[in-house]
Design a protein around this motif. Sequence first.
Motif, PDB file in Angstrom:
ATOM      1  N   ARG A  83       0.841  -1.198   0.000  1.00  0.00           N
ATOM      2  CA  ARG A  83       0.000   0.000   0.000  1.00  0.00           C
ATOM      3  C   ARG A  83       0.878   1.251   0.000  1.00  0.00           C
ATOM      4  NH1 ARG A  83      -5.378   0.040   0.779  1.00  0.00           N
ATOM      5  NH2 ARG A  83      -5.047   2.037  -0.245  1.00  0.00           N
ATOM      6  N   TRP A  84       1.926   1.192  -0.822  1.00  0.00           N
ATOM      7  CA  TRP A  84       2.890   2.275  -0.885  1.00  0.00           C
ATOM      8  C   TRP A  84       2.233   3.605  -1.247  1.00  0.00           C
ATOM      9  CZ3 TRP A  84       7.118   3.614   1.157  1.00  0.00           C
ATOM     10  CH2 TRP A  84       7.949   4.585   0.595  1.00  0.00           C
ATOM     11  N   ASP A  85       1.128   3.539  -1.980  1.00  0.00           N
ATOM     12  CA  ASP A  85       0.437   4.756  -2.388  1.00  0.00           C
ATOM     13  C   ASP A  85      -0.053   5.570  -1.194  1.00  0.00           C
ATOM     14  OD1 ASP A  85      -1.278   2.363  -2.167  1.00  0.00           O
ATOM     15  OD2 ASP A  85      -2.924   3.779  -2.467  1.00  0.00           O
ATOM     16  N   LEU A  86      -0.266   4.917  -0.060  1.00  0.00           N
ATOM     17  CA  LEU A  86      -0.746   5.618   1.127  1.00  0.00           C
ATOM     18  C   LEU A  86       0.376   6.317   1.891  1.00  0.00           C
ATOM     19  CD1 LEU A  86      -3.224   2.977   2.640  1.00  0.00           C
ATOM     20  CD2 LEU A  86      -3.785   4.970   1.228  1.00  0.00           C
ATOM     21  N   TYR A  87       1.610   5.907   1.639  1.00  0.00           N
ATOM     22  CA  TYR A  87       2.726   6.398   2.448  1.00  0.00           C
ATOM     23  C   TYR A  87       3.808   7.150   1.683  1.00  0.00           C
ATOM     24  CZ  TYR A  87       0.551   3.069   5.627  1.00  0.00           C
ATOM     25  OH  TYR A  87      -0.355   2.391   6.399  1.00  0.00           O
ATOM     26  N   LYS A  88       3.794   7.050   0.373  1.00  0.00           N
ATOM     27  CA  LYS A  88       4.885   7.630  -0.406  1.00  0.00           C
ATOM     28  C   LYS A  88       5.014   9.134  -0.258  1.00  0.00           C
ATOM     29  CE  LYS A  88       2.042   7.957  -4.611  1.00  0.00           C
ATOM     30  NZ  LYS A  88       1.911   7.551  -6.025  1.00  0.00           N
ATOM     31  N   ASP A  89       3.930   9.826   0.037  1.00  0.00           N
ATOM     32  CA  ASP A  89       3.973  11.275   0.173  1.00  0.00           C
ATOM     33  C   ASP A  89       4.171  11.741   1.606  1.00  0.00           C
ATOM     34  OD1 ASP A  89       3.515  11.614  -2.589  1.00  0.00           O
ATOM     35  OD2 ASP A  89       1.351  11.387  -2.292  1.00  0.00           O
ATOM     36  N   ASN A  90       4.167  10.807   2.545  1.00  0.00           N
ATOM     37  CA  ASN A  90       4.376  11.148   3.949  1.00  0.00           C
ATOM     38  C   ASN A  90       5.048   9.966   4.637  1.00  0.00           C
ATOM     39  OD1 ASN A  90       4.337  12.141   6.548  1.00  0.00           O
ATOM     40  ND2 ASN A  90       2.123  11.936   6.822  1.00  0.00           N
ATOM     41  N   LEU A  91       6.347   9.866   4.495  1.00  0.00           N
ATOM     42  CA  LEU A  91       7.089   8.707   4.972  1.00  0.00           C
ATOM     43  C   LEU A  91       7.009   8.529   6.486  1.00  0.00           C
ATOM     44  CD1 LEU A  91      10.286   8.870   2.713  1.00  0.00           C
ATOM     45  CD2 LEU A  91       8.167   7.588   2.362  1.00  0.00           C
ATOM     46  N   LEU A  92       6.871   9.607   7.217  1.00  0.00           N
ATOM     47  CA  LEU A  92       6.782   9.493   8.671  1.00  0.00           C
ATOM     48  C   LEU A  92       5.527   8.742   9.110  1.00  0.00           C
ATOM     49  CD1 LEU A  92       8.023  13.002   9.891  1.00  0.00           C
ATOM     50  CD2 LEU A  92       9.253  10.830   9.950  1.00  0.00           C
ATOM     51  N   SER A  93       4.489   8.755   8.261  1.00  0.00           N
ATOM     52  CA  SER A  93       3.244   8.058   8.613  1.00  0.00           C
ATOM     53  C   SER A  93       3.442   6.542   8.659  1.00  0.00           C
ATOM     54  CB  SER A  93       2.138   8.400   7.607  1.00  0.00           C
ATOM     55  OG  SER A  93       2.468   7.935   6.302  1.00  0.00           O
ATOM     56  N   ILE A  94       4.544   6.047   8.098  1.00  0.00           N
ATOM     57  CA  ILE A  94       4.856   4.621   8.153  1.00  0.00           C
ATOM     58  C   ILE A  94       4.976   4.160   9.599  1.00  0.00           C
ATOM     59  CG2 ILE A  94       6.640   2.893   7.654  1.00  0.00           C
ATOM     60  CD1 ILE A  94       7.246   4.412   5.077  1.00  0.00           C
ATOM     61  N   PHE A  95       5.428   5.068  10.462  1.00  0.00           N
ATOM     62  CA  PHE A  95       5.671   4.707  11.858  1.00  0.00           C
ATOM     63  C   PHE A  95       4.443   4.916  12.751  1.00  0.00           C
ATOM     64  CE2 PHE A  95       9.644   6.090   9.898  1.00  0.00           C
ATOM     65  CZ  PHE A  95      10.422   4.956  10.093  1.00  0.00           C
ATOM     66  N   ASN A  96       3.364   5.377  12.174  1.00  0.00           N
ATOM     67  CA  ASN A  96       2.137   5.612  12.950  1.00  0.00           C
ATOM     68  C   ASN A  96       1.255   4.364  12.909  1.00  0.00           C
ATOM     69  OD1 ASN A  96      -0.056   6.619  14.311  1.00  0.00           O
ATOM     70  ND2 ASN A  96      -0.749   7.945  12.644  1.00  0.00           N
ATOM     71  N   LEU A  97       1.435   3.479  13.876  1.00  0.00           N
ATOM     72  CA  LEU A  97       0.695   2.218  13.911  1.00  0.00           C
ATOM     73  C   LEU A  97      -0.673   2.365  14.553  1.00  0.00           C
ATOM     74  CD1 LEU A  97       3.509  -0.279  14.996  1.00  0.00           C
ATOM     75  CD2 LEU A  97       2.794   0.344  12.693  1.00  0.00           C
ATOM     76  N   ARG A  98      -0.929   3.501  15.181  1.00  0.00           N
ATOM     77  CA  ARG A  98      -2.194   3.658  15.905  1.00  0.00           C
ATOM     78  C   ARG A  98      -3.398   3.720  14.980  1.00  0.00           C
ATOM     79  NH1 ARG A  98      -1.491   8.535  19.941  1.00  0.00           N
ATOM     80  NH2 ARG A  98      -0.584   9.494  18.083  1.00  0.00           N
ATOM     81  N   GLU A  99      -3.171   4.002  13.705  1.00  0.00           N
ATOM     82  CA  GLU A  99      -4.261   4.064  12.743  1.00  0.00           C
ATOM     83  C   GLU A  99      -4.464   2.745  11.997  1.00  0.00           C
ATOM     84  OE1 GLU A  99      -6.399   6.584  12.362  1.00  0.00           O
ATOM     85  OE2 GLU A  99      -5.385   7.533  14.034  1.00  0.00           O
ATOM     86  N   GLY A 100      -3.772   1.713  12.450  1.00  0.00           N
ATOM     87  CA  GLY A 100      -3.908   0.414  11.788  1.00  0.00           C
ATOM     88  C   GLY A 100      -2.846   0.239  10.721  1.00  0.00           C
ATOM     89  N   GLY A 101      -3.030  -0.774   9.881  1.00  0.00           N
ATOM     90  CA  GLY A 101      -2.072  -1.005   8.807  1.00  0.00           C
ATOM     91  C   GLY A 101      -1.065  -2.086   9.124  1.00  0.00           C
ATOM     92  N   LEU A 102      -1.533  -3.206   9.687  1.00  0.00           N
ATOM     93  CA  LEU A 102      -0.678  -4.363   9.927  1.00  0.00           C
ATOM     94  C   LEU A 102      -1.250  -5.542   9.138  1.00  0.00           C
ATOM     95  CD1 LEU A 102      -0.150  -4.151  13.804  1.00  0.00           C
ATOM     96  CD2 LEU A 102       1.424  -3.399  12.017  1.00  0.00           C
ATOM     97  N   ALA A 103      -0.426  -6.159   8.319  1.00  0.00           N
ATOM     98  CA  ALA A 103      -0.872  -7.298   7.508  1.00  0.00           C
ATOM     99  C   ALA A 103      -0.448  -8.589   8.197  1.00  0.00           C
ATOM    100  CB  ALA A 103      -0.283  -7.217   6.101  1.00  0.00           C
ATOM    101  N   ILE A 104      -1.409  -9.416   8.572  1.00  0.00           N
ATOM    102  CA  ILE A 104      -1.128 -10.589   9.388  1.00  0.00           C
ATOM    103  C   ILE A 104      -0.145 -11.542   8.723  1.00  0.00           C
ATOM    104  CG2 ILE A 104      -3.134 -11.840   8.512  1.00  0.00           C
ATOM    105  CD1 ILE A 104      -1.540 -12.043  12.040  1.00  0.00           C
TER     106      ILE A 104
END
Length: 286
Positions: A83-104
């Motif tokens: 889901r690189w399209d969600l993070y490519k413009d804001n790389l710091l958001s990669i480290f924000n796990l509180r909004e979800g985004g974990l693939a089992i």
Amino acid sequence: MDYQIYFPHLHIYLEHVGKKIMIGNFSVAYYGIVIAIGMLAGLGLACQVAKKTGQKTDTYFDLALIAIVCSVIGARIYYVVFRWDLYKDNLLSIFNLREGGLAIYGGIIAAIITTFIFAKARKISPGLLFDTAGLGLILGQIIGRWGNFFNREAFGDYTDGLFAMQIPLSAVRASEVTPRLMEKVVDIGGISFIQVHPTFLYESMWNLLLLILLLLYTKHKKFDGEVFLWYLLGYGVGRFWIESLRTDQLLIPGIGYPVSKALAAVLVVMSAVWIVVKRIRLRKKE
């Protein structure tokens, strides 16, 4: 934000399902709380199984300290890659796990690698370690999936079935709303709701059934590692079906096929072949 979550056919109407709690000036997401509870419960079950099978529980505490961290990292990397399209413009958001985004599946892959290395380092049977830790893993999944409930994510397309779930359109990502969902939008009290498959619930229920079957089978296993292979097979079958319902599928670049469906199919086939081959070899030895 709209906090309502309804299950109309079950006559369940939740008017205020928050996404976080405040501790002083710091917010803690329910998503993270649920994941943490799942991890602790999984560790507890693994330790119980270890006791019954004559293993040292300290082994699983040590493994958990490493595997949990590696699994979270693996789950996040897997999700971000697809889901690189969600993070490519804001790389710091990669480290924000509180909004979800974990693939089992990313977490499972990381856990398998970590457990294998740990077993070799401690000179412990990898198969026995996988069988024991795997039971804890699936309990963690059963509980952890409810983090998606609080985040209003991991849902499927439109359904009017028994478990249909209604959530406010404004509470979900626009990229996860399909044309069919938009066609079926309903107005309740001036708020637009979409009605979806609660796929997180399906997966949680499927895993609960699988855990029960695996616990019953543990005493009858033919070799170390067999219980974990059955887990991979059983989970893969369920995930293949459930993934086909979801609207937030992670796709393989270039071909656009859901990566989790592809991986589930591969694991089902590999696990089945491994079980059959191993059983044939054991029969020949006997």
